[in-house]
Design a protein around this motif. Structure first.
Motif, PDB file in Angstrom:
ATOM      1  N   GLY A 129       1.008  -1.159   0.162  1.00 26.49           N
ATOM      2  CA  GLY A 129      -0.039   0.086   0.004  1.00 26.49           C
ATOM      3  C   GLY A 129       0.849   1.214  -0.048  1.00 26.49           C
ATOM      4  O   GLY A 129       0.464   2.342  -0.280  1.00 26.49           O
ATOM      5  N   ASP A 130       1.927   1.195   0.250  1.00 26.13           N
ATOM      6  CA  ASP A 130       3.070   2.317   0.510  1.00 26.13           C
ATOM      7  C   ASP A 130       3.867   2.272  -0.698  1.00 26.13           C
ATOM      8  O   ASP A 130       3.720   2.929  -1.693  1.00 26.13           O
ATOM      9  CB  ASP A 130       3.605   2.146   1.912  1.00 26.13           C
ATOM     10  CG  ASP A 130       4.222   3.795   2.020  1.00 26.13           C
ATOM     11  OD1 ASP A 130       3.663   4.595   1.628  1.00 26.13           O
ATOM     12  OD2 ASP A 130       4.926   3.354   2.923  1.00 26.13           O
ATOM     13  N   ASN A 151       1.809  -0.588  -4.700  1.00 26.64           N
ATOM     14  CA  ASN A 151       0.339  -0.402  -4.806  1.00 26.64           C
ATOM     15  C   ASN A 151       0.325  -0.603  -6.475  1.00 26.64           C
ATOM     16  O   ASN A 151       1.235  -0.992  -7.301  1.00 26.64           O
ATOM     17  CB  ASN A 151      -0.071   1.046  -4.576  1.00 26.64           C
ATOM     18  CG  ASN A 151       0.827   2.152  -5.357  1.00 26.64           C
ATOM     19  OD1 ASN A 151       0.703   2.273  -6.558  1.00 26.64           O
ATOM     20  ND2 ASN A 151       1.808   2.754  -4.631  1.00 26.64           N
ATOM     21  N   PRO A 152      -0.909  -0.692  -7.060  1.00 27.82           N
ATOM     22  CA  PRO A 152      -1.248  -1.228  -8.199  1.00 27.82           C
ATOM     23  C   PRO A 152      -0.839  -0.227  -9.109  1.00 27.82           C
ATOM     24  O   PRO A 152      -0.533  -0.854 -10.525  1.00 27.82           O
ATOM     25  CB  PRO A 152      -2.729  -1.316  -8.470  1.00 27.82           C
ATOM     26  CG  PRO A 152      -3.319  -1.329  -7.039  1.00 27.82           C
ATOM     27  CD  PRO A 152      -2.172  -0.502  -6.149  1.00 27.82           C
ATOM     28  N   GLU A 153      -0.495   1.004  -9.071  1.00 36.41           N
ATOM     29  CA  GLU A 153       0.221   2.005  -9.886  1.00 36.41           C
ATOM     30  C   GLU A 153       1.794   1.644  -9.814  1.00 36.41           C
ATOM     31  O   GLU A 153       2.132   1.965 -11.030  1.00 36.41           O
ATOM     32  CB  GLU A 153      -0.201   3.295  -9.748  1.00 36.41           C
ATOM     33  CG  GLU A 153      -1.484   3.871 -10.398  1.00 36.41           C
ATOM     34  CD  GLU A 153      -2.376   4.588  -9.731  1.00 36.41           C
ATOM     35  OE1 GLU A 153      -1.659   5.450  -8.982  1.00 36.41           O
ATOM     36  OE2 GLU A 153      -3.578   4.285  -9.704  1.00 36.41           O
ATOM     37  N   HIS A 154       2.147   1.308  -9.005  1.00 35.99           N
ATOM     38  CA  HIS A 154       3.762   1.368  -8.935  1.00 35.99           C
ATOM     39  C   HIS A 154       3.981  -0.096  -8.205  1.00 35.99           C
ATOM     40  O   HIS A 154       4.386  -0.225  -7.075  1.00 35.99           O
ATOM     41  CB  HIS A 154       4.265   2.254  -7.887  1.00 35.99           C
ATOM     42  CG  HIS A 154       3.989   3.732  -8.693  1.00 35.99           C
ATOM     43  ND1 HIS A 154       4.736   4.048  -9.782  1.00 35.99           N
ATOM     44  CD2 HIS A 154       3.297   4.644  -8.175  1.00 35.99           C
ATOM     45  CE1 HIS A 154       3.883   5.362 -10.125  1.00 35.99           C
ATOM     46  NE2 HIS A 154       3.184   5.631  -9.190  1.00 35.99           N
ATOM     47  N   PHE A 182      -5.833  -4.862  -1.729  1.00 37.45           N
ATOM     48  CA  PHE A 182      -5.615  -3.374  -1.814  1.00 37.45           C
ATOM     49  C   PHE A 182      -6.982  -2.801  -2.311  1.00 37.45           C
ATOM     50  O   PHE A 182      -7.289  -1.890  -1.945  1.00 37.45           O
ATOM     51  CB  PHE A 182      -4.420  -2.871  -3.036  1.00 37.45           C
ATOM     52  CG  PHE A 182      -4.337  -1.303  -3.110  1.00 37.45           C
ATOM     53  CD1 PHE A 182      -3.367  -0.714  -2.244  1.00 37.45           C
ATOM     54  CD2 PHE A 182      -4.818  -0.560  -3.690  1.00 37.45           C
ATOM     55  CE1 PHE A 182      -3.047   0.390  -2.198  1.00 37.45           C
ATOM     56  CE2 PHE A 182      -4.797   0.537  -3.821  1.00 37.45           C
ATOM     57  CZ  PHE A 182      -3.747   1.047  -3.035  1.00 37.45           C
ATOM     58  N   LEU A 183      -7.403  -3.313  -3.297  1.00 41.34           N
ATOM     59  CA  LEU A 183      -8.793  -2.669  -3.900  1.00 41.34           C
ATOM     60  C   LEU A 183      -9.931  -2.849  -3.245  1.00 41.34           C
ATOM     61  O   LEU A 183     -10.783  -1.870  -3.019  1.00 41.34           O
ATOM     62  CB  LEU A 183      -8.905  -3.129  -5.397  1.00 41.34           C
ATOM     63  CG  LEU A 183      -8.167  -2.686  -6.501  1.00 41.34           C
ATOM     64  CD1 LEU A 183      -8.734  -3.307  -7.702  1.00 41.34           C
ATOM     65  CD2 LEU A 183      -8.698  -1.341  -6.570  1.00 41.34           C
ATOM     66  N   TYR A 184      -9.907  -3.910  -2.323  1.00 40.29           N
ATOM     67  CA  TYR A 184     -11.250  -4.354  -1.779  1.00 40.29           C
ATOM     68  C   TYR A 184     -11.314  -4.403  -0.249  1.00 40.29           C
ATOM     69  O   TYR A 184     -11.872  -4.063   0.473  1.00 40.29           O
ATOM     70  CB  TYR A 184     -11.805  -5.571  -2.277  1.00 40.29           C
ATOM     71  CG  TYR A 184     -12.111  -5.790  -3.745  1.00 40.29           C
ATOM     72  CD1 TYR A 184     -13.058  -4.826  -4.271  1.00 40.29           C
ATOM     73  CD2 TYR A 184     -11.479  -6.469  -4.475  1.00 40.29           C
ATOM     74  CE1 TYR A 184     -13.196  -4.788  -5.756  1.00 40.29           C
ATOM     75  CE2 TYR A 184     -11.499  -6.607  -6.047  1.00 40.29           C
ATOM     76  CZ  TYR A 184     -12.474  -5.557  -6.510  1.00 40.29           C
ATOM     77  OH  TYR A 184     -12.693  -5.688  -7.786  1.00 40.29           O
ATOM     78  N   ALA A 205      -8.559  -3.466   1.995  1.00 39.22           N
ATOM     79  CA  ALA A 205      -8.044  -2.378   2.516  1.00 39.22           C
ATOM     80  C   ALA A 205      -8.973  -1.226   2.996  1.00 39.22           C
ATOM     81  O   ALA A 205      -8.859  -0.311   3.810  1.00 39.22           O
ATOM     82  CB  ALA A 205      -6.850  -1.648   1.870  1.00 39.22           C
ATOM     83  N   ARG A 206     -10.011  -1.128   2.121  1.00 37.20           N
ATOM     84  CA  ARG A 206     -11.060  -0.045   2.352  1.00 37.20           C
ATOM     85  C   ARG A 206     -12.597  -0.873   2.603  1.00 37.20           C
ATOM     86  O   ARG A 206     -13.576  -0.135   2.165  1.00 37.20           O
ATOM     87  CB  ARG A 206     -11.254   0.689   0.969  1.00 37.20           C
ATOM     88  CG  ARG A 206      -9.963   1.180   0.865  1.00 37.20           C
ATOM     89  CD  ARG A 206      -9.885   2.287  -0.365  1.00 37.20           C
ATOM     90  NE  ARG A 206     -10.841   3.387  -0.001  1.00 37.20           N
ATOM     91  CZ  ARG A 206     -11.382   4.554  -1.017  1.00 37.20           C
ATOM     92  NH1 ARG A 206     -11.009   4.423  -2.049  1.00 37.20           N
ATOM     93  NH2 ARG A 206     -12.081   5.399  -0.628  1.00 37.20           N
ATOM     94  N   GLU A 207     -12.463  -2.114   3.139  1.00 37.12           N
ATOM     95  CA  GLU A 207     -13.777  -2.648   3.598  1.00 37.12           C
ATOM     96  C   GLU A 207     -14.576  -1.838   4.622  1.00 37.12           C
ATOM     97  O   GLU A 207     -14.281  -1.261   5.418  1.00 37.12           O
ATOM     98  CB  GLU A 207     -13.476  -3.846   3.948  1.00 37.12           C
ATOM     99  CG  GLU A 207     -14.744  -4.848   3.598  1.00 37.12           C
ATOM    100  CD  GLU A 207     -14.354  -6.216   3.845  1.00 37.12           C
ATOM    101  OE1 GLU A 207     -15.035  -7.273   4.288  1.00 37.12           O
ATOM    102  OE2 GLU A 207     -13.338  -6.614   3.444  1.00 37.12           O
TER     103      GLU A 207
END
Lengths: 349, 370
Positions: B331-332, B335-338, B355-357, B359-361
């Motif tokens: 996450g730091d 992450n999906p972009e890097h 990460f997508l689902y 971490a922000r549940e």
């Protein structure tokens, strides 16, 4: 309801960074690009509203002004072509701010070697859709670049419209309790272009929803304040539009999986390729945020028009969780709907 | 969803909840396949399960288990003159030891994304002056397509098409997972699409020899709930079997035609899995008869010794020993972009999914009742 902490990543634009395809996705990187590079320099009162079209007060009129460039591949796809897309796209950007499109300009970037017959077909479909909407293409430009410097044809269109709604549409007018309506099935454009592009070994009758929304949305303009806000969910799909609303207003949005209009074939493509239909681009749909008591009249007006016959309420604005969009799934569980990361389908429009 | 479907889902949720309470002790279940991991998060199934059940994500994401060495080779090919690397999109951003195909492309390397190996074959036909190296990554689901591309290349005597073969087979890897005492698994949710090809029989050894039950499952939320019910039932009743939930598509013997094509072109060999090491007979190598289309033989890549990223724990995540959140990079830095490791790149990788689902549940105020 509480939200667990969100991981963050590198905020600053770094020296070595270059433009990636995902910067054009309409998702996180597009927003980063606009917020960190473009707005700090160009920023002004009108631009900072970040509407689909800029609304300018030019006494005694309110004008809407919008520009967009089109790079879709392939240039002909089921249901449309780059020309139709370029004109409808700008018309729709004007229509969703409550404007009647008056005049459009167009800029062509043509690759050496493009058959004139191809260009002719594209120009025909531009003129056809402009006529249908009652606006004219009044200014233009052509540039030709050497072979390889562009891919066949890129088009920019800019449109000027006159605001006709009784009260101005704005993201600022949205309140908790407001209902969210979509004017038809989602993801059709991206799925149709994807199938056309990949020559997939699947046969589908999918066609792009590429269409001018002006006549459909015009029917709502007498409703006044009951219509809060409209947006055409192109790149990034309805997920991007809903996230933008939730983020900028700091409300939550609840959508209900069961009510989402999705064609079975689009669902199939999504399952096959791992796409999320909420992230797929639309080119002939609008998201409408309306007051709860007006929902019935809005739906009945929309359904009178062929482009709106599959309109349905897909969710509502809620007070919590702040800034987040979530979906009540068919299992009764909840899941966050985030902005798309990366670009599953570059050059979709 | 129509009414009968809704009723079925309600009944399944009821079944899961009541069986869950009858479990004698907490259980660890593994969903082997990344497609299942994504479906589980998208539908929020974990919100339905009781605290006695832990779902662990397994090694069934082909991108994630591909070792750096194969990525390094692909990058080397992409940077050679008159060479095009054709690959499925999910390998494009995967970091190897030093870089990725995406980076190689920005440096002028030729990389073409394809959705089918047959498309790569067409690319070779259209560009006779170029070598086209297809990056063959995937399990029994994609390997038959690659096999038929090789057969076609032979039929048309196409000498500029070749396959960099990294195909793997699922059952052998599961043996290693089943025997890992740290995991303490009570059941497996097995990938339905793999069994469309191989059937049910290749998994029987898991129940018989490794004392690990499994259910071959479809990918709809209802399919997964039903599979969890079937696993619970086995546990409650003290049975240990391989069952098929995905009956609409899976036969015990599998797809004979596809298996014949696999057998014709490939032979089984030892293969390196990220996180699991070298597993005997878990890979597919191109048979000698087709060696003219084997990139490793026709045009071997000259690469250095592959290196692993510092701090990346993809290996432990793939085997279910650690959760992505336990990684200091998650996450730091990663992450999906890097992405640093492959589990973050793939849309079906465990880290990317978390990460997508996860971490922000949203924490539900009240648990979901049927």
């Amino acid at each position: 309801m509480k939200v667990q902490s969100t991981p963050r990543w590198g905020a600053e634009l770094k020296e070595k960074e270059v433009i990636k395809l995902a910067h054009g996705s309409g998702g996180k990187l597009t927003r980063e690009l606009i917020d960190k590079l473009i707005r700090p320099k160009f920023g002004n009162r009108i631009l900072d509203r970040l509407e689909d079209a800029a609304v300018i007060f030019f006494p005694p009129h309110l004008l809407a002004f919008s520009t967009d460039s089109y790079v879709v591949r392939p240039i002909f796809f089921p249901g449309g072509d780059i020309g139709k897309l370029a004109v409808t796209g700008t018309i729709n950007d004007l229509a969703v701010v409550g404007a009647q499109p008056l005049v459009i300009s167009c800029g062509f970037i043509l690759e050496e070697g493009l058959p004139l017959a191809t260009l002719n077909r594209i120009i025909d479909s531009m003129q056809k859709v402009a006529c249908e909407t009652g606006c004219e293409i009044v200014a233009g430009d052509t540039k030709v670049v050497e072979k390889g410097a562009a891919d066949q044809i890129f088009i920019n269109t800019t449109g000027l419209g006159l605001i006709r709604t009784k009260s101005s549409l704005s993201i600022e007018r949205i309140k908790p309790g407001d209902q969210i309506i979509v004017t038809g099935t989602i993801g059709d454009h991206a799925a149709a272009v994807f199938v056309a592009r990949q020559n997939l070994p699947v046969k589908t009758s999918l066609i792009s929803d590429c269409a001018s929304l002006y006549r459909l949305l015009e029917s709502l303009w007498n409703l006044g304040e009951k219509i809060r806000f409209m947006r055409d969910p192109t790149r990034g799909g309805i997920a991007a539009t809903l996230n933008e609303i939730a983020n900028r207003r700091n409300f939550g949005i609840e959508i209900v999986e069961e009510t989402l209009p999705i064609q079975p074939e689009v669902k199939g493509i999504c399952e096959l390729m791992g796409f999320d239909p909420l992230h797929l681009a639309n080119e002939g749909k609008a998201i409408i945020v309306a007051s709860p008591e007006s929902v019935e009249i809005v739906l009945s007006l929309l359904k009178q028009h062929p482009l709106g016959k599959n309109s349905s309420v897909i969710g509502r604005i809620v007070e919590n969780p702040l800034g987040l969009v979530y979906m009540k799934t068919n299992l009764g569980t909840k899941r966050i709907i985030d902005l798309p990361v990366g670009d599953p389908l570059p050059r979709i429009c | 969803m129509n009414e009968p479907e809704k009723e079925k889902i309600k009944a399944l949720i009821f079944c899961v909840k009541s069986l869950c309470h009858r479990l004698p002790e907490p259980v660890n279940l593994m969903e082997v396949c990344g497609t299942h991991t994504v479906a589980i998060y998208r539908s929020g199934i974990k919100q339905i399960l009781c605290h006695k059940t832990r779902l662990i994500s397994g090694p069934g994401c082909p991108v994630c288990v591909t070792p750096n060495e194969l990525v390094d080779k692909a990058i080397w090919y992409a940077l050679q003159s008159h060479t095009i690397v054709a690959t499925f999109g999910d390998m494009f951003k995967v970091p190897g030891s030093y870089s990725s195909l995406a980076e190689a492309k920005t440096k002028g390397g030729k990389v073409q994304l394809t959705y089918s190996p047959l498309e790569a074959l067409e690319l070779a036909k259209r560009n006779p002056e170029e070598r086209v190296v297809f990056l063959g990554v995937g399990f029994e689901t994609t390997a038959p397509l690659v096999a038929s591309a090789i057969l076609k290349a032979k039929e048309h005597n196409l000498s500029n098409f070749m396959v960099l073969c990294g195909h793997k087979t699922i059952p052998q890897a599961l043996e290693k997972i089943a025997n890992n005492p740290f995991l303490n698994l009570q059941g497996l949710i097995l990938p339905g699409h793999v069994s469309c090809i191989i059937g049910k029989n290749p998994y029987e050894f898991l129940a018989q020899d490794c004392n690990l039950r499994g259910v071959i499952s479809g990918f709809e939320p209802g399919d997964i709930l039903e599979s969890i019910c079937l696993l619970y039932k086995q546990i409650v009743e003290g049975r240990c079997e391989i069952e098929v939930q995905y009956r609409r598509a899976v036969s015990p013997e599998g797809n004979q035609e596809a298996l014949a094509v696999l057998e014709r072109v490939f032979t089984s060999s030892d293969s390196e899995w990220r996180g699991l090491g070298i597993i005997a007979n878990s890979g597919l190598s191109i048979r000698e008869e087709f060696s003219n289309w084997d990139a490793d033989l026709v045009y071997p890549a000259q690469i250095g010794k592959p290196i692993q990223h510092k701090g990346c724990i993809c290996g432990a995540v793939i085997t279910g020993l650690k959760e992505p959140e336990e990684c200091s990079l998650f996450g730091d830095t990663c992450n999906p972009e890097h992405p640093v490791g492959p589990c973050m790149v793939s849309s079906e990788g465990t880290c990317g999914t978390h990460f997508l689902y996860q971490a922000r549940e949203i924490e539900n105020e009240s648990p979901v009742h049927p």
